[in-house]
Design a protein around this motif. Structure first.
Motif, PDB file in Angstrom:
ATOM      1  N   VAL A   1      38.248  35.478  44.996  1.00 29.86           N
ATOM      2  CA  VAL A   1      38.570  36.268  46.198  1.00 29.86           C
ATOM      3  C   VAL A   1      40.070  36.490  46.307  1.00 29.86           C
ATOM      4  CG1 VAL A   1      38.481  36.270  48.713  1.00 29.86           C
ATOM      5  CG2 VAL A   1      36.492  35.516  47.404  1.00 29.86           C
ATOM      6  N   VAL A   2      40.845  35.417  46.020  1.00 35.77           N
ATOM      7  CA  VAL A   2      42.307  35.545  46.055  1.00 35.77           C
ATOM      8  C   VAL A   2      42.780  36.568  45.027  1.00 35.77           C
ATOM      9  CG1 VAL A   2      44.471  34.316  45.649  1.00 35.77           C
ATOM     10  CG2 VAL A   2      42.661  33.234  46.989  1.00 35.77           C
TER      11      VAL A   2
ATOM     12  N   GLU B   1      45.017  41.963  43.752  1.00 35.27           N
ATOM     13  CA  GLU B   1      44.958  43.281  43.082  1.00 35.27           C
ATOM     14  C   GLU B   1      44.944  44.431  44.099  1.00 35.27           C
ATOM     15  OE1 GLU B   1      41.535  43.067  40.615  1.00 35.27           O
ATOM     16  OE2 GLU B   1      42.459  41.704  39.130  1.00 35.27           O
ATOM     17  N   ALA B   2      44.187  44.244  45.183  1.00 33.26           N
ATOM     18  CA  ALA B   2      44.142  45.299  46.209  1.00 33.26           C
ATOM     19  C   ALA B   2      45.499  45.463  46.899  1.00 33.26           C
ATOM     20  CB  ALA B   2      43.057  44.969  47.233  1.00 33.26           C
ATOM     21  N   TRP B   3      46.177  44.348  47.142  1.00 28.95           N
ATOM     22  CA  TRP B   3      47.499  44.409  47.794  1.00 28.95           C
ATOM     23  C   TRP B   3      48.522  45.074  46.874  1.00 28.95           C
ATOM     24  CZ3 TRP B   3      51.246  39.790  48.765  1.00 28.95           C
ATOM     25  CH2 TRP B   3      52.257  40.178  49.614  1.00 28.95           C
ATOM     26  N   ASP B   4      48.394  44.807  45.553  1.00 24.63           N
ATOM     27  CA  ASP B   4      49.319  45.414  44.596  1.00 24.63           C
ATOM     28  C   ASP B   4      49.164  46.933  44.579  1.00 24.63           C
ATOM     29  OD1 ASP B   4      51.239  45.623  42.587  1.00 24.63           O
ATOM     30  OD2 ASP B   4      49.721  45.443  41.003  1.00 24.63           O
ATOM     31  N   LYS B   5      47.970  47.430  44.720  1.00 23.70           N
ATOM     32  CA  LYS B   5      47.742  48.881  44.721  1.00 23.70           C
ATOM     33  C   LYS B   5      48.280  49.540  46.003  1.00 23.70           C
ATOM     34  CE  LYS B   5      43.620  48.722  41.802  1.00 23.70           C
ATOM     35  NZ  LYS B   5      42.162  48.970  41.741  1.00 23.70           N
ATOM     36  N   ASP B   6      48.118  48.825  47.116  1.00 23.88           N
ATOM     37  CA  ASP B   6      48.478  49.420  48.408  1.00 23.88           C
ATOM     38  C   ASP B   6      49.849  48.971  48.903  1.00 23.88           C
ATOM     39  OD1 ASP B   6      45.977  50.572  48.386  1.00 23.88           O
ATOM     40  OD2 ASP B   6      45.042  48.930  49.532  1.00 23.88           O
ATOM     41  N   TYR B   7      50.637  48.267  48.082  1.00 27.16           N
ATOM     42  CA  TYR B   7      51.903  47.715  48.573  1.00 27.16           C
ATOM     43  C   TYR B   7      52.862  48.810  49.036  1.00 27.16           C
ATOM     44  CZ  TYR B   7      56.212  45.031  48.742  1.00 27.16           C
ATOM     45  OH  TYR B   7      57.394  44.463  49.155  1.00 27.16           O
ATOM     46  N   HIS B   8      52.979  49.902  48.302  1.00 26.49           N
ATOM     47  CA  HIS B   8      53.931  50.963  48.631  1.00 26.49           C
ATOM     48  C   HIS B   8      53.353  51.955  49.626  1.00 26.49           C
ATOM     49  CE1 HIS B   8      56.728  49.629  45.550  1.00 26.49           C
ATOM     50  NE2 HIS B   8      55.677  49.527  44.696  1.00 26.49           N
ATOM     51  N   VAL B   9      52.104  51.812  49.937  1.00 26.60           N
ATOM     52  CA  VAL B   9      51.466  52.783  50.843  1.00 26.60           C
ATOM     53  C   VAL B   9      51.456  52.269  52.274  1.00 26.60           C
ATOM     54  CG1 VAL B   9      49.345  54.077  51.330  1.00 26.60           C
ATOM     55  CG2 VAL B   9      50.062  53.659  48.966  1.00 26.60           C
ATOM     56  N   ILE B  10      51.128  51.003  52.407  1.00 27.40           N
ATOM     57  CA  ILE B  10      50.978  50.437  53.748  1.00 27.40           C
ATOM     58  C   ILE B  10      52.337  50.068  54.299  1.00 27.40           C
ATOM     59  CG2 ILE B  10      48.629  49.631  53.268  1.00 27.40           C
ATOM     60  CD1 ILE B  10      49.758  46.879  52.771  1.00 27.40           C
ATOM     61  N   SER B  11      52.313  49.701  55.575  1.00 27.30           N
ATOM     62  CA  SER B  11      53.564  49.366  56.258  1.00 27.30           C
ATOM     63  C   SER B  11      53.967  47.926  55.983  1.00 27.30           C
ATOM     64  CB  SER B  11      53.404  49.586  57.766  1.00 27.30           C
ATOM     65  OG  SER B  11      52.416  48.714  58.273  1.00 27.30           O
ATOM     66  N   CYS B  12      55.141  47.560  56.514  1.00 32.91           N
ATOM     67  CA  CYS B  12      55.659  46.183  56.316  1.00 32.91           C
ATOM     68  C   CYS B  12      54.804  45.150  57.025  1.00 32.91           C
ATOM     69  CB  CYS B  12      57.104  46.148  56.820  1.00 32.91           C
ATOM     70  SG  CYS B  12      57.884  44.524  56.622  1.00 32.91           S
ATOM     71  N   ASP B  13      54.375  45.461  58.224  1.00 32.90           N
ATOM     72  CA  ASP B  13      53.529  44.498  58.948  1.00 32.90           C
ATOM     73  C   ASP B  13      52.219  44.235  58.210  1.00 32.90           C
ATOM     74  OD1 ASP B  13      55.406  44.234  60.943  1.00 32.90           O
ATOM     75  OD2 ASP B  13      54.544  45.867  62.159  1.00 32.90           O
ATOM     76  N   GLN B  14      51.661  45.287  57.672  1.00 36.33           N
ATOM     77  CA  GLN B  14      50.407  45.101  56.938  1.00 36.33           C
ATOM     78  C   GLN B  14      50.630  44.265  55.680  1.00 36.33           C
ATOM     79  OE1 GLN B  14      49.000  49.095  56.257  1.00 36.33           O
ATOM     80  NE2 GLN B  14      48.181  49.324  58.363  1.00 36.33           N
TER      81      GLN B  14
END
Length: 358
Positions: free
Chosen positions: A16-17, A22-35
């Motif tokens: 799960v970790v 992997e999901a966070w790595d894909k969305d790191y530049h898309v989502i905001s800092c708080d997310q």
């Protein structure tokens, strides 16, 4: 520990970790800092849970290994990792502080080694004491077994001596009883002898008196004075016959009693031992002997009466004299005792059969 490890493997926390990373790595530049911070905290929470479960497994594994098991592994891997984490996490830690921590670890290792050595020495000492105690216990058990064996042998000897003493006492009692019986028999014989001696003395006295009378008569017969003619009925010798008959009858009665005592003391026992071959009950044998003795006496008395009647019948036609016919009959029986055979006159053909005897 195995159950905890199995539960950790079944939850698939590491996968799960990995998926969340992997999901966070894909969305790191898309989502905001708080997310991004929220996802990082979420991953930290997941890893902290996994680390907590791993530390629990580590603690259980160390407990199962014992007090000193796994010490080298913990010193070589866990402690340096923890010190590195603390150093990296805290920027205010200086190199001196790290050196102090290392020295403390070394000191703790030394103390642990000393404790381990002292524990091993104590264990060796305890084992030596335990061995010595076991040896002492074995020696005490052997002494106890020897004492028990001696006690049993002493008991057996005492029992044997007691049995021998009881046998000797019984034998002595039997001998004493035999001695009492012999003494009683001797007393009876002595009484019979005394009675016979008294009767013989009386008879000697009577014969002495009769001798004196006969001597006086002989002297008178030799004197020149005429001797008066005496009839048969006034014969002085015949006048003394009843007394002589009574005296001889008393002697005969005494002899009969003595003979009965001998029969009771000797021949009764022989007859009893002979009957015991055919009859097992001693009381029945004694009753048979008693009935035989009674019947014998009755038969003897009957035979004596018949003989007396025959003598009376023979003497009654020719009897003359001052004494009575009964005295003459008694005098005749005493003077002619050989004509009366007791053994042939007593004939017990059959004994009665009372119900209490058989």
């Amino acid at each position: 520990m195995a159950d905890t490890l199995r539960r950790l493997a079944n939850t698939s926390s590491c996968s799960v970790v990995q998926q969340k990373l992997e999901a966070w790595d894909k969305d790191y530049h898309v989502i905001s800092c708080d997310q991004n911070l929220n996802r990082c905290c979420e991953l930290l929470e997941l890893t902290s849970r996994v680390q907590g479960q791993l530390f629990t497994i580590l603690s259980l594994t160390a407990q199962e290994g014992g007090h000193y098991a796994g010490v080298d592994t913990l010193k070589s891997r866990l402690l340096p990792w923890l010190s590195t984490c603390f150093t990296m996490a805290t920027s205010s830690v200086s190199p001196d502080t790290s050196l102090n921590l290392i020295q403390d670890n070394v000191e703790k290792d030394r103390k642990l080694q000393e404790l381990s050595l002292s524990h091993e020495s104590d264990m060796f000492k305890m084992e030596d004491r335990l061995c010595s105690t076991r040896l002492e216990l074995d020696s005490v058990k052997q002494k106890l077994a020897d004492a028990k064996f001696e006690l049993d042998s002493t008991k057996n000897k005492s029992a044997t001596i007691l049995l021998a003493t009881e046998d000797e006492i019984l034998h002595l009692k039997a001998e004493l009883q035999d001695a009492y019986e012999q003494m009683n028999l001797y007393k009876m014989k002595m009484e019979d002898y005394d009675r016979q001696v008294r009767l013989l003395r009386d008879e000697v006295t009577y014969l002495t008196a009769e001798k004196t009378i006969l001597q006086e008569r002989l002297m008178r017969s030799r004197s020149p004075s005429p001797v008066p003619h005496c009839s048969r009925g006034s014969s002085p010798v015949r006048a003394e016959s009843p007394a002589r008959a009574r005296l001889t009858s008393s002697v005969r009665r005494t002899r009969l009693l003595s003979r009965f005592s001998e029969l009771y003391a000797t021949e009764r026992l022989e007859a009893q031992s002979l009957l015991r071959r055919y009859v097992d009950d001693l009381e029945t044998v004694q009753r048979i002997l008693f009935i035989a003795a009674v019947e014998s006496f009755q038969a003897a008395r009957l035979a004596y009466r018949q003989f007396k009647l025959r003598v009376r019948k023979t003497l009654s036609p020719t009897h003359v004299g001052p004494e009575s016919l009964e005295d003459s009959v008694a005098d005749y029986i005493v003077r002619n005792l050989d004509l009366y055979d007791v053994q042939t006159s007593v004939n017990v053909r059959s004994l009665p059969r009372p119900t209490q005897t058989y």
